[in-house]
Motif scaffolding. Sequence first.
Motif, short mmCIF file in Angstrom:
data_model
loop_
_atom_site.label_atom_id
_atom_site.label_comp_id
_atom_site.label_asym_id
_atom_site.label_seq_id
_atom_site.Cartn_x
_atom_site.Cartn_y
_atom_site.Cartn_z
N ASN A 1 -0.31 6.80 -1.19
CA ASN A 1 0.43 6.15 -0.30
C ASN A 1 -0.13 5.49 1.03
O ASN A 1 -0.15 4.90 1.73
CB ASN A 1 1.66 7.03 -0.10
CG ASN A 1 2.86 6.79 -0.81
OD1 ASN A 1 3.14 5.90 -1.38
ND2 ASN A 1 3.31 8.09 -1.40
N ALA B 1 -3.09 4.47 1.67
CA ALA B 1 -3.67 3.08 1.82
C ALA B 1 -2.67 2.20 2.00
O ALA B 1 -2.97 1.08 2.39
CB ALA B 1 -4.12 2.70 0.06
N THR B 2 -1.28 2.28 2.01
CA THR B 2 -0.51 1.24 2.31
C THR B 2 0.29 1.27 3.53
O THR B 2 0.99 0.43 3.76
CB THR B 2 0.65 1.26 1.25
OG1 THR B 2 1.26 2.67 1.36
CG2 THR B 2 0.13 1.36 -0.22
N HIS C 1 1.55 -1.74 5.90
CA HIS C 1 1.87 -2.94 5.20
C HIS C 1 3.05 -2.55 4.04
O HIS C 1 3.10 -2.42 3.00
CB HIS C 1 0.89 -3.28 4.18
CG HIS C 1 -0.29 -4.03 4.67
ND1 HIS C 1 -0.43 -5.31 4.12
CD2 HIS C 1 -0.92 -3.88 5.45
CE1 HIS C 1 -1.40 -6.02 4.73
NE2 HIS C 1 -1.64 -5.04 5.81
N GLU D 1 5.28 -4.03 2.83
CA GLU D 1 5.61 -5.06 1.62
C GLU D 1 4.93 -4.76 0.54
O GLU D 1 5.21 -5.16 -0.49
CB GLU D 1 5.62 -6.49 2.07
CG GLU D 1 4.13 -7.03 2.03
CD GLU D 1 3.38 -6.95 3.48
OE1 GLU D 1 3.97 -6.06 4.21
OE2 GLU D 1 2.34 -7.76 3.75
N VAL D 2 3.77 -4.02 0.64
CA VAL D 2 3.19 -3.42 -0.66
C VAL D 2 3.26 -2.00 -1.02
O VAL D 2 2.60 -1.61 -1.86
CB VAL D 2 1.77 -3.82 -0.41
CG1 VAL D 2 1.40 -5.36 -0.49
CG2 VAL D 2 1.04 -3.37 0.66
N VAL D 3 3.99 -1.28 -0.31
CA VAL D 3 4.13 0.07 -0.65
C VAL D 3 4.79 0.01 -2.24
O VAL D 3 5.50 -0.71 -2.41
CB VAL D 3 5.13 0.81 0.05
CG1 VAL D 3 5.55 2.20 -0.19
CG2 VAL D 3 4.63 0.80 1.59
N THR D 4 4.02 1.07 -2.99
CA THR D 4 4.60 1.40 -4.31
C THR D 4 5.93 2.03 -4.56
O THR D 4 6.62 1.48 -5.21
CB THR D 4 3.57 2.17 -5.02
OG1 THR D 4 2.33 2.25 -4.23
CG2 THR D 4 3.26 1.87 -6.23
#
Lengths: 189, 604
Positions: B3, B5-6, B9, B11-14
């Motif tokens: 988590n 890394a995101t 951002h 909109e790109v969260v897993t």
Amino acid sequence: MISATVSTQRKKIHPHKFTLWVGLGSIVMMFAGLTSAYIVKESQPEWTSVELPKVFYYSTAAIIASSITIQMALKAFKERSMMNYRRFITLTALLGTVFIILQLIGFSRMWGDGVDFKGSGAGQFLYIIFGLHVLHVLGGVVALLVIFFKAFSKRVRNYNPVTIELASTYWHFVDLLWIYLLVFFIWTL
Amino acid sequence: MSNEATHGHPEVVTTHEAHHDEHHVHHHKETFITKYVFSQDHKMIARQFLITGMAWAIIGGLMSVLFRLQLGYPDQSFPFLEDILGRWAKDGKITAESYYALVTMHGTVLVFFVLTGGLSGTFANFLIPLQIGARDMASPFLNMLSYWFFFIASVIMFSSLFVQTGPFSGGWTAYPPLSALGEASPGSKVGMDLWITSMALFVVSSLLGGLNYIATILNMRTKGMSMTRMPLTIWALFFTAVLGVLSFPVLLSGFILLLFDRHAGTSFYLDSIYIGSAALPNEGGSAILYQHLFWFLGHPEVYIIILPAMGIVSEVMSVNARKPIFGYMAMVGSLFAIAILAFLVWAHHMFVTGMNPFLGSVFVLLTLLIAIPSAIKVFNWLTTIWRGNIRFTPGMMFSLGFVSLFISGGLTGIFLGNSALDIALHDTYFVIAHFHIVMGVAGFFGMFAGIYHWFPKMFGRFLNNTMAYIHFWVTLIGSYLIFWPMHYEGLAGMPRRYLDYTNWLSFNQFDGLNKFISTVAMVVFAVQLMFIFNFFYSIFKGRRVTVKNPWGSSTLEWTTPIVAGHGNWPGEIPEVHRWAYDYSKDGREYISQTEPVTPDEKPH
Ligand code: HEM
Ligand SMILES: [Cu+2]
């Protein structure tokens, strides 16, 4: 709490990817509608055929090449070699632009050969179907440009591949769609 | 995927969970604009759809009152009409042009803007995240865009009412040549350009919404919420979205070709047309091609309207009968069957286009097959209320009304589905009666059931019950009185889409009947205004909801606070342990989906 959700959601495909797939389904339906309209009309009297200019084969080469380059961009991204990644993204966007230009040249060749909007026939469908496809490629190029500028931004370091994966899926899709359309026209003309 | 890394951002969260934890941090300061106008909260977007849809319903309904006035009293003039409509009702009589414009707009507005945009838009947005246990839609931003596309489409359609040559007047199906040639009629000029622009934007709105609904349902369910534990509302909204996503693009293709015929001189739909005595250059087109493209959407469209209503009714009925829905899997299966068949029957609208009779018979068969899943659903609704402990809440009343209407209107569908009968019945008042009962009124009843049932969740207050019951009874009885007699008119051969039947001696027998229908229509319309009053009055002055779960319902939306904020649940999203229909089980009235299954209980 987050870890619990992660574990239950990990199996699932990323929501944006899923949305993209459904969206692609709807684009497929749009072109399916148009090509079936073509088939319905083909059997009508006064239908006129056209000849496909050679340019469309060159553009096919361009778009297939771009599919390869975006795949390499994706690979580079996953290996975190950002230099290569940027290079391949740029190349893909360029090839996409080349594709669009070649399509426009194809249109103007046909128009020059007297295939216009008068009467009814394959030419009218071709302009519209290929034209809509060009718009979809253009959308892809714009998306790539956005990604491209993000890749050069110093502010955020982002190693999440979802965005580029989305872009490459879409890109391969418009490539395949083009091949379908080309084969469809070669077949029916 | 980690988590960390995101961050930064969203909109790109897993994981959806992490996404919203972040949102909560950023969204503390809400301004009027972000809260009420450009809101990304699905509950607010739902209310925006609802209120826009209601505005359209008043406009569309008022149009029908105006043209019913003409149909009921063709020999009289109403000076006040000239006051409202100006030269469209010269000397107090509706002109032929404005009559066609009114029926066209009435159809377009009610089918698309009210019963598609208003109905799906409201309940898909409101219920999907709440009932599957999500903080919001997969993409709240696309969701907001979906509303704003709907809004712009609405503005454009509305503005077409005011252009000099009038709004489009060639019928809600917009068949060419009326839709393709500006010369064909006044409404075919700017009015049609606005119509098609508006509809294209409407399609975009539906697609954005539909994509989001599908992605949300498949991806964002809370822990334990397996697909077969979902309430039927969600299943119905899911299939609705699938239908929309797959059929609206085909309509868009049809519109694109139409635009080229209108403005670029192509001949997709036009052939051998004379205007005055001059032949047009267009050769080789096929008007029937348009009908294929239109009805490939058009038929699924009627199910896009009715499936959400079916889902709402299933849910509201089960809650208020205090019984599990009968045949849950059969309900899901029949929704699925309807969704598939919806794509295979479009040509039953085209039996009289000169279609090959053998092809026609295939479509007859496929059309009649729809009766099977429809009958399964009706059977299951009836068995759900059978020996139930029924609470006759307004929502329940409208659900019961829905079932009655769906049966009445479905039966006439079986008449029409037989091509041999349809040759006589096509384009008569019989068709009008059929689709108004089965789609128009039934769709509205589903919507009303949903509004009465979920109003407490939407606004934290109840609607006034007395007005609700008046609304129900007058609307139910009135609708039958309006549309039932139309079957007889249709059987007698009275065609639809005529301004005036007085010179047609064989239909003079219906003069009194037509007056009667028009009068009832006005009464029913007045009662809808009362509903609108009830709606807005109750938002501010209605009886307050004091408990979280006023209906004693087992679904998740009632586990949120009475007035839920953005994100729906203040703490963690509840986990789900059972299906949505544990009513009157083990001696308990209802068991919430969040309650763990005890060891001696049969899990579902
Ligand atoms: C048993 C199920 C049904 C059957 C067999 C059936 C059959 C038909 C047929 C054959 C027609 C064409 C009639 C004509 O134009 O001559 C028709 C018209 C229509 N049906 Fe149905 N129908 C059924 C259920 C429904 C439902 C559930 C809805 C909507 C929720 C619906 C909405 C409509 C509409 C809107 C039209 C008329 C469109 C127009 O011409 O403007 N039908 N139906
Ligand atoms: Cu149909």
